[in-house]
Design a protein around this motif. Structure first.
Motif, mmCIF file in Angstrom:
data_model
loop_
_atom_site.group_PDB
_atom_site.id
_atom_site.type_symbol
_atom_site.label_atom_id
_atom_site.label_comp_id
_atom_site.label_asym_id
_atom_site.label_seq_id
_atom_site.Cartn_x
_atom_site.Cartn_y
_atom_site.Cartn_z
ATOM 1 N N GLN A 64 -7.158 -35.754 -7.495
ATOM 2 C CA GLN A 64 -5.909 -36.094 -6.820
ATOM 3 C C GLN A 64 -4.844 -35.033 -7.062
ATOM 4 O O GLN A 64 -4.124 -34.635 -6.141
ATOM 5 C CB GLN A 64 -5.434 -37.462 -7.299
ATOM 6 C CG GLN A 64 -6.349 -38.612 -6.895
ATOM 7 C CD GLN A 64 -5.909 -39.937 -7.459
ATOM 8 O OE1 GLN A 64 -4.890 -40.019 -8.169
ATOM 9 N NE2 GLN A 64 -6.647 -41.008 -7.160
ATOM 10 N N VAL A 65 -4.734 -34.567 -8.340
ATOM 11 C CA VAL A 65 -3.744 -33.526 -8.660
ATOM 12 C C VAL A 65 -4.045 -32.249 -7.901
ATOM 13 O O VAL A 65 -3.155 -31.599 -7.329
ATOM 14 C CB VAL A 65 -3.720 -33.259 -10.184
ATOM 15 C CG1 VAL A 65 -2.854 -32.049 -10.507
ATOM 16 C CG2 VAL A 65 -3.207 -34.491 -10.921
ATOM 17 N N VAL A 66 -5.306 -31.857 -7.897
ATOM 18 C CA VAL A 66 -5.692 -30.639 -7.176
ATOM 19 C C VAL A 66 -5.394 -30.785 -5.692
ATOM 20 O O VAL A 66 -4.912 -29.840 -5.034
ATOM 21 C CB VAL A 66 -7.189 -30.339 -7.402
ATOM 22 C CG1 VAL A 66 -7.662 -29.222 -6.483
ATOM 23 C CG2 VAL A 66 -7.446 -29.949 -8.851
ATOM 24 N N GLY A 67 -5.605 -32.002 -5.155
ATOM 25 C CA GLY A 67 -5.290 -32.225 -3.744
ATOM 26 C C GLY A 67 -3.802 -32.082 -3.471
ATOM 27 O O GLY A 67 -3.393 -31.468 -2.471
ATOM 28 N N ARG A 115 0.947 -28.691 -1.654
ATOM 29 C CA ARG A 115 2.152 -27.928 -1.985
ATOM 30 C C ARG A 115 1.974 -26.456 -1.668
ATOM 31 O O ARG A 115 2.883 -25.780 -1.151
ATOM 32 C CB ARG A 115 2.481 -28.103 -3.470
ATOM 33 C CG ARG A 115 2.889 -29.528 -3.856
ATOM 34 C CD ARG A 115 4.269 -29.868 -3.309
ATOM 35 N NE ARG A 115 5.276 -28.980 -3.819
ATOM 36 C CZ ARG A 115 5.894 -29.145 -4.992
ATOM 37 N NH1 ARG A 115 5.607 -30.184 -5.745
ATOM 38 N NH2 ARG A 115 6.828 -28.298 -5.380
ATOM 39 N N LEU A 116 0.823 -25.914 -2.005
ATOM 40 C CA LEU A 116 0.558 -24.501 -1.719
ATOM 41 C C LEU A 116 0.565 -24.234 -0.222
ATOM 42 O O LEU A 116 1.005 -23.165 0.228
ATOM 43 C CB LEU A 116 -0.784 -24.093 -2.331
ATOM 44 C CG LEU A 116 -0.829 -23.981 -3.856
ATOM 45 C CD1 LEU A 116 -2.246 -23.723 -4.338
ATOM 46 C CD2 LEU A 116 0.102 -22.861 -4.335
ATOM 47 N N THR A 117 0.098 -25.215 0.535
ATOM 48 C CA THR A 117 0.144 -25.051 1.999
ATOM 49 C C THR A 117 1.581 -24.968 2.477
ATOM 50 O O THR A 117 1.927 -24.128 3.331
ATOM 51 C CB THR A 117 -0.584 -26.235 2.666
ATOM 52 O OG1 THR A 117 -1.946 -26.273 2.224
ATOM 53 C CG2 THR A 117 -0.573 -26.085 4.185
ATOM 54 N N ASP A 118 2.457 -25.845 1.896
ATOM 55 C CA ASP A 118 3.876 -25.798 2.274
ATOM 56 C C ASP A 118 4.504 -24.471 1.859
ATOM 57 O O ASP A 118 5.295 -23.871 2.622
ATOM 58 C CB ASP A 118 4.634 -26.957 1.606
ATOM 59 C CG ASP A 118 4.166 -28.308 2.134
ATOM 60 O OD1 ASP A 118 3.588 -28.336 3.235
ATOM 61 O OD2 ASP A 118 4.367 -29.311 1.420
ATOM 62 N N VAL A 119 4.186 -23.986 0.649
ATOM 63 C CA VAL A 119 4.726 -22.700 0.189
ATOM 64 C C VAL A 119 4.274 -21.569 1.094
ATOM 65 O O VAL A 119 5.055 -20.661 1.428
ATOM 66 C CB VAL A 119 4.300 -22.435 -1.271
ATOM 67 C CG1 VAL A 119 4.650 -21.012 -1.679
ATOM 68 C CG2 VAL A 119 4.976 -23.438 -2.203
#
Length: 246
Positions: free
Chosen positions: A191-194, A199-203
């Motif tokens: 879940q954390v990795v997801g 978040r990385l996609t948003d960044v």
């Protein structure tokens, strides 16, 4: 273990041995008729090395038993049909003639011959057959006894395995609980990795937008330089002239 006398006297004991027709050929070769299934009275007498009358007396005295074990009496049309079949098979074997009965024919199977071997008293061959049967039964009893001992040893080993499994039970329960806890931790990690992936996609999207804005600012700066370039150069030349006049 039954004795030879018991075998001669007990029909029930004889019935227990009726499946051992292979014993006959171990004692002496039994010559069958061309169909490979039947023999005649004279063939049985020749096998046991007795007279045909001795064989007939045994079959008459124990008629119901030997009939139950394959004794057949052929007459009339059945006899003629059997003779026809035997003549055909006899010819294939290259024999010149087949001896035919006039009015009736008594036929024995291997099972019937074995039955007579357990009834015929005055025959060395019959006694040998009975000895083989009894020895085979004794060997079979020994095998069963050996098997029973092995089964007993296996059962004793299994009792030890049972106690070991009882002791192992709590350990397995604890291991199962630890595996369940580990599964929950792995699920939380997923879940954390997801979430980090989102978040990385948003960044990444923010970086793309920032790159676009920087490109736009660079273009605006280049345009500004192109527009202000000549004016700035003239103004610099005018200032230099005034300083020379002074």
């Amino acid at each position: 273990m039954p004795t030879e006398v018991a075998l001669l006297e007990s029909r029930a004991l004889r019935g227990e041995q009726m499946g051992r027709v292979d014993i006959l050929d171990k004692v002496k070769s039994l010559v069958m008729l061309p169909d490979g299934i039947h023999v005649r009275t004279e063939d049985v007498a020749r096998y046991f090395e007795v007279s045909t009358e001795a064989v007939k007396k045994v079959t008459q005295r124990h008629r119901a038993e030997v009939v139950e074990n394959g004794l057949t009496l052929l007459r009339g049309a059945e006899l003629q049909l059997f003779h026809g079949d035997m003549l055909s098979l006899w010819g294939r074997e290259g024999r010149e003639s087949y001896p035919q009965a006039a009015t009736q024919l008594t036929l024995y199977t291997r099972r019937t011959v074995l039955n007579i071997a357990m009834l015929l008293r005055d025959s060395d061959i019959a006694r040998c057959v009975r000895t083989y049967l009894l020895d085979a039964e004794e060997s079979l009893r020994e095998q069963y006894a050996s098997l029973d001992q092995r089964v007993t040893r296996i059962e004793s080993c299994l009792s030890g395995v049972g106690s070991a499994l009882q002791e192992l039970g709590p350990v397995l329960v604890r291991m199962s609980e630890r595996f369940d806890s580990l599964d929950r931790k792995v699920e939380m990690t997923h879940q954390v990795v997801g979430a980090m992936s989102l978040r990385l996609t948003d960044v990444q999207q923010d970086v793309v937008r920032l790159d676009g804005r920087l490109d736009c600012f660079a273009r605006q700066l280049r345009d500004l330089r192109r527009r202000t370039g000549p004016r700035g150069q003239n103004a610099q030349n005018g200032q230099s002239g005034r300083h020379g006049q002074r």
